[in-house]
Design a protein around this motif. Sequence first.
Motif, short mmCIF file in Angstrom:
data_model
loop_
_atom_site.label_atom_id
_atom_site.label_comp_id
_atom_site.label_asym_id
_atom_site.label_seq_id
_atom_site.Cartn_x
_atom_site.Cartn_y
_atom_site.Cartn_z
N ALA A 1 -63.80 -5.72 -2.19
CA ALA A 1 -63.87 -5.21 -0.82
C ALA A 1 -64.69 -6.15 0.05
CB ALA A 1 -64.47 -3.81 -0.82
N GLY A 2 -65.86 -6.56 -0.45
CA GLY A 2 -66.70 -7.49 0.29
C GLY A 2 -66.03 -8.83 0.47
N ALA A 3 -65.33 -9.29 -0.57
CA ALA A 3 -64.62 -10.56 -0.48
C ALA A 3 -63.53 -10.48 0.58
CB ALA A 3 -64.01 -10.92 -1.83
N GLY A 4 -62.83 -9.36 0.64
CA GLY A 4 -61.77 -9.20 1.62
C GLY A 4 -62.29 -9.29 3.04
N THR B 1 -57.38 -10.83 -3.06
CA THR B 1 -58.32 -9.73 -3.25
C THR B 1 -57.72 -8.39 -2.83
OG1 THR B 1 -59.30 -10.20 -1.08
CG2 THR B 1 -60.34 -11.20 -2.99
N ARG B 2 -56.95 -8.39 -1.74
CA ARG B 2 -56.36 -7.14 -1.27
C ARG B 2 -55.24 -6.64 -2.19
NH1 ARG B 2 -57.68 -6.72 4.42
NH2 ARG B 2 -59.97 -6.72 4.37
N ASN C 1 -67.15 -19.22 1.77
CA ASN C 1 -68.14 -19.23 0.69
C ASN C 1 -68.57 -17.81 0.33
OD1 ASN C 1 -68.06 -22.00 0.68
ND2 ASN C 1 -70.01 -22.28 1.76
N LEU C 2 -68.83 -16.99 1.36
CA LEU C 2 -69.24 -15.61 1.11
C LEU C 2 -68.14 -14.84 0.38
CD1 LEU C 2 -70.97 -14.82 4.53
CD2 LEU C 2 -72.09 -14.99 2.30
#
Length: 232
Positions: A62-65, A91-92, A50-51
């Motif tokens: 970056a935060g999602a990764g 994301t990466r 979720n985050l």
Amino acid sequence: SRGVALVRKSAALFKLDRSDDAVIAARGGLALLPAADPTLAEDRWRAYYNLGSIAQNALDYAGAGEAYASAETAADTPAMKAGAMLALAETRTLTDPASADATLARVDALVKSVQTDARLKAMVARRHAILLLNRGAYEPARLYAVEAVKQLGGLTSQTDSNDVSARSDAAIASLLAGKPDKAREYMAMTGAGRLTKGEFDPAVQMDVPPCGGEADLRPADMAVVEFTIGDD
């Protein structure tokens, strides 16, 4: 129990466009989940996933990764691990292509070790194709994109959003790989972009970003923006 409830509530809050509340709920839930309890693995995975979704939706790749990497660690089933790794690779691809490549290698190994459905295989092939497109490896990207179309049932007259995306990838990769006839074939079979009347108006602001800068943009560079308009 309160931790589990908060984690599950975070998903609903995110879908209600209450992202800040969703983050608070997910992090609060994680803080209450005993790390040593294996029965809570799915809820820990759900919280981190979720985050990751919230951060990705805010273009914080970056935060999602970081969140998706934590979700991969927390997962205790192949399906959950694959979901986290595919999201991490997505994301990466934009922030750390080498890491995305390594992540996809782990996904490939997982898919080979367990029985998986064709849709998952298509998603894996599509992520490979997009990473290779971003790296300028057009022919290898085309092969992966075509494989994704094949895993989804091939060029049939039936389509859903997954077919449209996969066939569009194959069209773009074919065009860049110097196969315009194939590109037209795949694009024609997306069923997308057809309007019953009128034309599609451009956005109010269509300013082209300047060359140079941190991204080192050049005149020959391009971006593909994909979107879908649903019934709602």
